[in-house]
Design an enzyme around this catalytic site. Structure first.
Site, short mmCIF file in Angstrom:
data_model
loop_
_atom_site.label_atom_id
_atom_site.label_comp_id
_atom_site.label_asym_id
_atom_site.label_seq_id
_atom_site.Cartn_x
_atom_site.Cartn_y
_atom_site.Cartn_z
N ASP A 1 1.16 0.15 7.72
CA ASP A 1 1.02 -0.85 6.65
C ASP A 1 -0.33 -1.56 6.72
OD1 ASP A 1 3.33 -0.79 5.05
OD2 ASP A 1 4.49 -1.83 6.57
N ILE A 2 -0.68 -2.02 7.90
CA ILE A 2 -1.90 -2.82 8.03
C ILE A 2 -3.14 -1.99 7.75
CG2 ILE A 2 -3.33 -4.07 9.70
CD1 ILE A 2 -0.72 -5.16 10.90
#
Length: 406
Positions: free
Chosen positions: A179-180
């Site tokens: 995600d990051i």
């Protein structure tokens, strides 16, 4: 004035990848409007405990998860399932430079809020979609979860103790890296699209996928497989080609020792009172240490357990042996370097009073990052945005609220 203070962003995303991207843009000065569901908001508003505490030490409604990815944004609540809500989004998109969303493939088209629909009202719009698997391919319609992507993208196949270690198993990262990293790549792609638009007047569509990103950030591991056709394996905290280059236990915690040559090995064992190990014919050079790691590492672990983490760091730094502590987060934020860099910041907040946040790591000399606003409460800026952007009257705003649109 931030570098992106002339940019308006409409953030339709939830959870982590999209909000992380939008927060990067907001930190750089962009005016970011976060669109949330009336009454519920972003899912991460409910992902607690832990919750932020107020000045009396009582829990507020703000979760630690939500506040880490939503500073410098304004929150508006809009029900996009209703025609009136869809019209609000279209009007806000008309006034925006960038739209970010992470709905399932095709979902926003049902509401007339997909790229093809919105570029009709804003021809130079930059529209970024973030999904698990991208807009095409056999998995396009599958939901994408970071944990699953870490497994599918190869990360977990090389993370965790080696197979010959007792209790070994694949491990995910301690933070949602797919995600990051996708949020970071999306930020970069959006900035490139802004530059292109400024040069040509053309907007564009950006298709970001967690799986694509996870494979890309495997970097030399992915490349090693493509070059050799050999499947990489797990090594835990050890290096397959350098010994000792791993974590070691101390009497009160863990340290990292990164010995890169035979001289550093000698300094390491001498500092620990075991200089004879450097003269042992089994360990006299790195190839032999790699070959005989199973007998060497237990001896080194006995040695490192005799001193504290702080003692080892002091000894090894004095001996020019690369090393570092494995800090818990109390130690992280108490570290003198972390304090000197101002990594922990405090900002005023309407319910918490003062809220502790982690500062952006981006340091720009001419257009510095600034925390202009704390993470918003749900719908905190709804009336403000409807007045400012859509020129709605108090009566019209009240009517939307009565109908449950906002």
């Amino acid at each position: 004035m931030g570098a992106l203070s002339h940019i308006r962003v409409l953030d339709l995303s939830r959870v982590l990848a999209g909000p992380w991207c939008a927060q990067n843009l907001a930190d750089l000065g962009a005016d970011v409007i976060k669109v949330e569901r009336p009454g519920a908001g972003d899912d991460t508003r409910h992902w607690g405990p832990p919750f932020v505490k107020d000045s009396q030490g009582n829990d507020t409604a703000e979760t630690a998860y939500f506040i880490c990815i939503n500073r410098n944004k304004r929150s508006i609540t809009v029900d996009i399932s209703k025609p009136e809500g869809q019209e609000i989004i279209r009007e806000l998109a008309k006034e925006s430079d960038v739209v970010i969303e992470n709905y399932k493939v095709g979902d926003l088209a049902k509401y007339g809020l997909d790229y093809e629909s919105l570029k009709k009202v804003k021809s130079d719009l930059i529209y970024c979609s973030i999904t698990g698997f991208g807009q095409n391919g056999p998995y396009a319609h599958r939901p994408g979860y970071d944990f699953i992507i870490q497994g599918m993208g190869g990360f977990m196949s090389v993370t965790g103790e080696a197979d010959d270690f007792e209790g070994a198993s694949p491990q995910k990262a301690g933070v949602a890296i797919a995600d990051i990293f996708t949020g970071m790549y999306a930020s970069t792609a959006i900035l490139a699209a802004v530059v292109h638009r400024d040069k040509t007047g053309q907007g564009q569509y950006i298709d970001m996928a967690l799986l694509d990103t996870q494979i890309a950030v495997m970097a030399n591991v992915s490349s090693a497989y493509l070059c050799s056709d050999k499947v990489p394996r797990r090594w835990g905290n050890a290096s397959p080609i350098i010994v000792p280059y791993q974590t070691f236990p101390t009497s009160d915690g863990w340290i990292i020792v990164a010995v890169g040559n035979d001289g550093q090995f000698k300094h390491f064992v001498t500092a620990g009172g075991e200089a004879h190990l450097a003269e042992n014919p089994l360990y006299i050079n790195n190839p032999l240490r790699v070959e005989n790691r199973k007998s060497l590492i237990p001896l080194l672990e006995i040695m490192t357990r005799r001193k504290t983490k702080a003692q080892w760091i002091s000894l090894l730094e004095a001996a020019n042996v690369p090393c570092g502590p494995i800090n818990n987060f109390e130690e992280v934020f108490d570290n003198e370097q972390v304090k000197a860099r101002g990594v922990q910041i405090e900002v005023p907040h309407p319910t918490a009073g003062v809220m502790k946040l982690v500062a952006s790591p981006m340091r720009l000399s001419e257009t510095p990052v600034e925390v202009r606003m704390a993470p918003p409460t749900l719908g905190q800026h709804t009336e403000e945005i409807l007045r400012e952007r859509l020129n709605l009257s108090p009566q019209a705003i009240n009517e939307l609220q009565t109908k449950g649109i906002t």
